[in-house]
Design a protein around this motif. Structure first.
Motif, PDB file in Angstrom:
ATOM      1  N   ALA A   1       0.819  -1.217   0.000  1.00  0.00           N
ATOM      2  CA  ALA A   1       0.000   0.000   0.000  1.00  0.00           C
ATOM      3  C   ALA A   1       0.850   1.262   0.000  1.00  0.00           C
ATOM      4  CB  ALA A   1      -0.929  -0.008   1.215  1.00  0.00           C
ATOM      5  N   TYR A   2       1.995   1.232   0.705  1.00  0.00           N
ATOM      6  CA  TYR A   2       2.831   2.424   0.847  1.00  0.00           C
ATOM      7  C   TYR A   2       4.093   2.377  -0.017  1.00  0.00           C
ATOM      8  CZ  TYR A   2       0.034   3.654   4.996  1.00  0.00           C
ATOM      9  OH  TYR A   2      -0.986   3.994   5.860  1.00  0.00           O
ATOM     10  N   ASP A   3       4.283   1.247  -0.733  1.00  0.00           N
ATOM     11  CA  ASP A   3       5.452   1.086  -1.596  1.00  0.00           C
ATOM     12  C   ASP A   3       6.732   1.270  -0.799  1.00  0.00           C
ATOM     13  OD1 ASP A   3       6.797   0.558  -3.935  1.00  0.00           O
ATOM     14  OD2 ASP A   3       6.819   2.646  -4.597  1.00  0.00           O
TER      15      ASP A   3
ATOM     16  N   ASP B   1     -10.086   7.136   4.525  1.00  0.00           N
ATOM     17  CA  ASP B   1      -9.558   8.300   3.819  1.00  0.00           C
ATOM     18  C   ASP B   1     -10.279   8.416   2.481  1.00  0.00           C
ATOM     19  OD1 ASP B   1      -7.803  10.109   2.335  1.00  0.00           O
ATOM     20  OD2 ASP B   1      -6.306   9.718   3.901  1.00  0.00           O
ATOM     21  N   ALA B   2     -10.718   9.613   2.137  1.00  0.00           N
ATOM     22  CA  ALA B   2     -11.449   9.818   0.882  1.00  0.00           C
ATOM     23  C   ALA B   2     -10.538   9.727  -0.332  1.00  0.00           C
ATOM     24  CB  ALA B   2     -12.152  11.180   0.908  1.00  0.00           C
ATOM     25  N   ARG B   3      -9.244   9.849  -0.141  1.00  0.00           N
ATOM     26  CA  ARG B   3      -8.300   9.841  -1.258  1.00  0.00           C
ATOM     27  C   ARG B   3      -7.946   8.412  -1.644  1.00  0.00           C
ATOM     28  NH1 ARG B   3      -4.082  13.484   1.998  1.00  0.00           N
ATOM     29  NH2 ARG B   3      -4.663  11.842   3.482  1.00  0.00           N
ATOM     30  N   ASP B   4      -7.725   8.185  -2.907  1.00  0.00           N
ATOM     31  CA  ASP B   4      -7.245   6.893  -3.374  1.00  0.00           C
ATOM     32  C   ASP B   4      -5.719   6.893  -3.362  1.00  0.00           C
ATOM     33  OD1 ASP B   4      -9.827   5.892  -3.877  1.00  0.00           O
ATOM     34  OD2 ASP B   4      -9.893   6.901  -5.823  1.00  0.00           O
ATOM     35  N   GLY B   5      -5.156   5.711  -3.244  1.00  0.00           N
ATOM     36  CA  GLY B   5      -3.703   5.608  -3.236  1.00  0.00           C
ATOM     37  C   GLY B   5      -3.112   5.873  -1.865  1.00  0.00           C
ATOM     38  N   ARG B   6      -1.794   5.830  -1.788  1.00  0.00           N
ATOM     39  CA  ARG B   6      -1.122   5.996  -0.503  1.00  0.00           C
ATOM     40  C   ARG B   6      -1.244   7.447  -0.037  1.00  0.00           C
ATOM     41  NH1 ARG B   6       4.892   4.996  -3.061  1.00  0.00           N
ATOM     42  NH2 ARG B   6       5.118   7.023  -4.097  1.00  0.00           N
ATOM     43  N   PRO B   7      -1.479   7.653   1.257  1.00  0.00           N
ATOM     44  CA  PRO B   7      -1.655   9.017   1.768  1.00  0.00           C
ATOM     45  C   PRO B   7      -0.353   9.769   1.976  1.00  0.00           C
ATOM     46  CG  PRO B   7      -1.914   7.431   3.534  1.00  0.00           C
ATOM     47  CD  PRO B   7      -1.746   6.633   2.276  1.00  0.00           C
ATOM     48  N   HIS B   8       0.768   9.071   1.959  1.00  0.00           N
ATOM     49  CA  HIS B   8       2.083   9.714   2.107  1.00  0.00           C
ATOM     50  C   HIS B   8       3.147   8.770   1.580  1.00  0.00           C
ATOM     51  CE1 HIS B   8       3.077   7.097   5.515  1.00  0.00           C
ATOM     52  NE2 HIS B   8       1.885   7.360   6.023  1.00  0.00           N
ATOM     53  N   GLU B   9       4.370   9.273   1.499  1.00  0.00           N
ATOM     54  CA  GLU B   9       5.490   8.501   0.958  1.00  0.00           C
ATOM     55  C   GLU B   9       6.573   8.254   2.009  1.00  0.00           C
ATOM     56  OE1 GLU B   9       6.812  10.617  -2.483  1.00  0.00           O
ATOM     57  OE2 GLU B   9       4.985  10.177  -3.637  1.00  0.00           O
ATOM     58  N   LEU B  10       6.243   8.370   3.253  1.00  0.00           N
ATOM     59  CA  LEU B  10       7.267   8.291   4.299  1.00  0.00           C
ATOM     60  C   LEU B  10       7.908   6.914   4.384  1.00  0.00           C
ATOM     61  CD1 LEU B  10       5.576  10.418   7.107  1.00  0.00           C
ATOM     62  CD2 LEU B  10       7.067  11.157   5.234  1.00  0.00           C
ATOM     63  N   PHE B  11       7.144   5.871   4.049  1.00  0.00           N
ATOM     64  CA  PHE B  11       7.709   4.522   4.092  1.00  0.00           C
ATOM     65  C   PHE B  11       8.673   4.247   2.939  1.00  0.00           C
ATOM     66  CE2 PHE B  11       3.988   3.294   6.826  1.00  0.00           C
ATOM     67  CZ  PHE B  11       4.720   2.744   7.877  1.00  0.00           C
ATOM     68  N   THR B  12       8.715   5.114   1.937  1.00  0.00           N
ATOM     69  CA  THR B  12       9.600   4.875   0.799  1.00  0.00           C
ATOM     70  C   THR B  12      11.049   5.261   1.097  1.00  0.00           C
ATOM     71  OG1 THR B  12       9.198   7.059  -0.194  1.00  0.00           O
ATOM     72  CG2 THR B  12       7.682   5.271  -0.802  1.00  0.00           C
ATOM     73  N   ASP B  13      11.283   5.982   2.176  1.00  0.00           N
ATOM     74  CA  ASP B  13      12.648   6.347   2.546  1.00  0.00           C
ATOM     75  C   ASP B  13      13.437   5.091   2.922  1.00  0.00           C
ATOM     76  OD1 ASP B  13      11.713   8.866   2.199  1.00  0.00           O
ATOM     77  OD2 ASP B  13      11.987   9.518   4.268  1.00  0.00           O
TER      78      ASP B  13
ATOM     79  N   VAL C   1      -9.845  16.253   9.185  1.00  0.00           N
ATOM     80  CA  VAL C   1      -9.084  16.638   7.996  1.00  0.00           C
ATOM     81  C   VAL C   1      -8.034  15.579   7.652  1.00  0.00           C
ATOM     82  CG1 VAL C   1      -9.448  19.111   8.263  1.00  0.00           C
ATOM     83  CG2 VAL C   1      -7.504  18.025   9.400  1.00  0.00           C
ATOM     84  N   GLU C   2      -7.794  15.453   6.355  1.00  0.00           N
ATOM     85  CA  GLU C   2      -6.778  14.537   5.844  1.00  0.00           C
ATOM     86  C   GLU C   2      -5.529  15.351   5.523  1.00  0.00           C
ATOM     87  OE1 GLU C   2      -9.230  13.401   2.678  1.00  0.00           O
ATOM     88  OE2 GLU C   2     -10.324  11.865   3.804  1.00  0.00           O
ATOM     89  N   TYR C   3      -4.417  15.028   6.161  1.00  0.00           N
ATOM     90  CA  TYR C   3      -3.200  15.806   5.975  1.00  0.00           C
ATOM     91  C   TYR C   3      -2.598  15.522   4.596  1.00  0.00           C
ATOM     92  CZ  TYR C   3      -3.042  16.955  10.993  1.00  0.00           C
ATOM     93  OH  TYR C   3      -3.306  17.437  12.249  1.00  0.00           O
ATOM     94  N   PRO C   4      -2.295  16.553   3.814  1.00  0.00           N
ATOM     95  CA  PRO C   4      -1.645  16.342   2.519  1.00  0.00           C
ATOM     96  C   PRO C   4      -0.294  15.649   2.688  1.00  0.00           C
ATOM     97  CG  PRO C   4      -2.461  18.602   2.727  1.00  0.00           C
ATOM     98  CD  PRO C   4      -2.562  17.977   4.094  1.00  0.00           C
ATOM     99  N   ALA C   5       0.074  14.871   1.688  1.00  0.00           N
ATOM    100  CA  ALA C   5       1.365  14.182   1.724  1.00  0.00           C
ATOM    101  C   ALA C   5       2.520  15.171   1.848  1.00  0.00           C
ATOM    102  CB  ALA C   5       1.531  13.321   0.479  1.00  0.00           C
ATOM    103  N   THR C   6       2.376  16.332   1.235  1.00  0.00           N
ATOM    104  CA  THR C   6       3.443  17.337   1.318  1.00  0.00           C
ATOM    105  C   THR C   6       3.620  17.847   2.736  1.00  0.00           C
ATOM    106  OG1 THR C   6       1.803  18.998   0.645  1.00  0.00           O
ATOM    107  CG2 THR C   6       3.233  18.089  -1.071  1.00  0.00           C
ATOM    108  N   LEU C   7       2.522  17.959   3.482  1.00  0.00           N
ATOM    109  CA  LEU C   7       2.607  18.403   4.873  1.00  0.00           C
ATOM    110  C   LEU C   7       3.276  17.338   5.728  1.00  0.00           C
ATOM    111  CD1 LEU C   7       2.014  20.257   7.244  1.00  0.00           C
ATOM    112  CD2 LEU C   7      -0.326  19.340   7.307  1.00  0.00           C
ATOM    113  N   LEU C   8       2.899  16.081   5.538  1.00  0.00           N
ATOM    114  CA  LEU C   8       3.529  15.003   6.296  1.00  0.00           C
ATOM    115  C   LEU C   8       5.025  14.931   5.984  1.00  0.00           C
ATOM    116  CD1 LEU C   8       0.754  12.286   5.959  1.00  0.00           C
ATOM    117  CD2 LEU C   8       1.379  13.528   8.025  1.00  0.00           C
ATOM    118  N   ARG C   9       5.390  15.133   4.725  1.00  0.00           N
ATOM    119  CA  ARG C   9       6.804  15.131   4.378  1.00  0.00           C
ATOM    120  C   ARG C   9       7.536  16.288   5.058  1.00  0.00           C
ATOM    121  NH1 ARG C   9      10.731  12.120   3.562  1.00  0.00           N
ATOM    122  NH2 ARG C   9       9.494  10.877   2.102  1.00  0.00           N
TER     123      ARG C   9
END
Length: 400
Positions: free
Chosen positions: A85-87, A209-221, A178-186
């Motif tokens: 899910a988070y790649d 979450d109303a958004r499709d796909g992963r909500p952030h990319e933090l696990f990709t590090d 509210v759903e935090y944008p991926a840019t904010l989490l980054r």
């Protein structure tokens, strides 16, 4: 009778306090609309209940102590699904199963903080996070959010001291929705990394979450576990609130430290609950998808009906997952207004003062509506009742 300062100076559980407002109120002619708590009130689907029953009857080991960090198969399943899910590179060694997500939070903090340390919490905050910090002598540093309920990384940076150990975020947010944008989490992650801190992200409501796909990319590090901790709850997706099953996803080194805490306070998570969670993860994806669709439809109903209130001076600050967070127009502060709404409208909800520092005046103007357990018809009735409340209004706020 004397009590220890840690508990005596911590506020009472808010949901339990709110239930006391029902005492002596007659709901015979106007049934109560209860939007005070987000936990599912319906039992798990029948197939999942059958799995629990079969395990209780036929698996003798389900009644014994299990591994402190949870059943290996459940740890492996969550790791595999989260990696997809988070790649990200997530293995069973990164996953600890806990007795609910609250315990995952407590375990994570036990590896980070000593007495006198500080943790940044955006306001409005999740009250159980604040309660745990208070009971352990850790200072919760309020990080104010604006009308969009999103924390500002620059404001967070200004609050960091040599005692700061972590930044805690909840997305989708409780209480704000509210759903935090991926840019904010980054940005928050990078801020934590640059200051030698840890970013904790509680994703209890990720399944809605109303958004499709992963909500952030933090696990990709490559070394995501160095400065990032993920928390999860099985309670909402599979209606397992009473079974207390959550997850802590972090580095193996930190998990080894958390294991000491978990062994001390619970020894092991509930085995029947873990068996249910594992079966749910493997078999109920379509059913959870239907639950998500229903929650998103209720969210849409909140937004559709809110003009009934906005015409009367209310403001919708946030809406998502299980929650709507609103500003009311009345002169009464929210901690007086919420009990009054039980009597005046047959509505039980929580005041913003339960999610704010005592010296923050914005809490007196805010309320949380937990809409996950009310259908479209009850949402319509909820707004009709609130629109009909006749109480003295506050002067219009200065928004200059």
């Amino acid at each position: 009778m004397a009590f220890t300062p840690r508990t005596a100076t911590t506020f009472s559980p808010p949901v339990m306090e709110a239930r006391r407002w029902l005492d002596g109120v007659d709901f015979t002619d106007r049934p109560l609309i209860n939007v005070s708590q987000a936990a599912p009130v319906d039992p798990p689907p029948e197939a999942l209940r059958q799995v629990i029953a079969d395990a209780a009857l036929n698996q003798a080991e389900a009644h014994l102590y299990g591994p402190v960090l949870g059943l290996p198969d459940l740890r492996a399943e969550l790791a595999a699904q989260w990696a997809a899910a988070y790649d990200g590179e997530i293995g069973p060694e990164n996953v600890g199963i806990t007795s609910g997500c609250n315990q995952a939070f407590c375990a994570a903090l036990s590896t980070l903080c000593a007495e006198g340390d500080e943790v940044l919490l955006p306001t409005p905050w999740y009250f159980n996070h604040k309660m745990w910090l208070d009971m352990t002598g850790v200072t919760a540093v309020p990080l104010a959010t604006g009308d969009d309920l999103l924390p500002d990384p620059d404001a967070a940076a200004a609050l960091i001291t040599d005692r700061t150990r972590a930044i805690v975020l909840v997305s989708p947010n409780n209480p704000g929705g509210v759903e935090y944008p991926a840019t904010l989490l980054r940005a928050m992650h990078d801020l934590a990394r640059d200051h030698g801190l840890v970013l904790i992200v509680d994703e209890t409501y990720r399944d809605f979450d109303a958004r499709d796909g992963r909500p952030h990319e933090l696990f990709t590090d490559a070394n995501w576990g160095d400065h990032f901790i993920h928390l999860y709850s099985f309670s909402k997706a599979y209606r397992l609130t009473g079974h207390r099953v959550g997850a802590l996803v972090t580095s193996p080194a930190r998990l080894a430290q958390a294991e000491k805490f978990l062994d001390t306070v619970a020894i092991c998570p509930n085995q029947l609950g873990q068996i249910a969670a594992l079966w749910g993860m493997r078999n109920l994806a379509q059913w959870v998808g239907g639950e998500r669709a229903e929650i998103l439809d209720r969210r849409a109903a909140i937004e559709e009906h809110f003009p009934k209130l906005s015409d009367k001076g209310w403001r919708l600050l946030g809406c998502g997952a299980y929650f709507a967070y609103v500003e009311h127009p009345f002169a009464l502060p929210s901690d007086d207004l919420a009990p009054a709404l039980v009597r005046e409208a047959g509505v039980l909800l929580l005041p913003g003062t339960m999610f704010m520092p005592g010296d923050d005046p914005s809490g007196a103007r805010q309320l949380r509506i937990a809409f996950a357990n009310v259908d479209r018809a009850d949402i319509a009735r909820l707004f009709d009742r609130l629109a009909g409340v006749s109480l003295p209004l506050a002067p219009p706020p200065d928004r200059a």
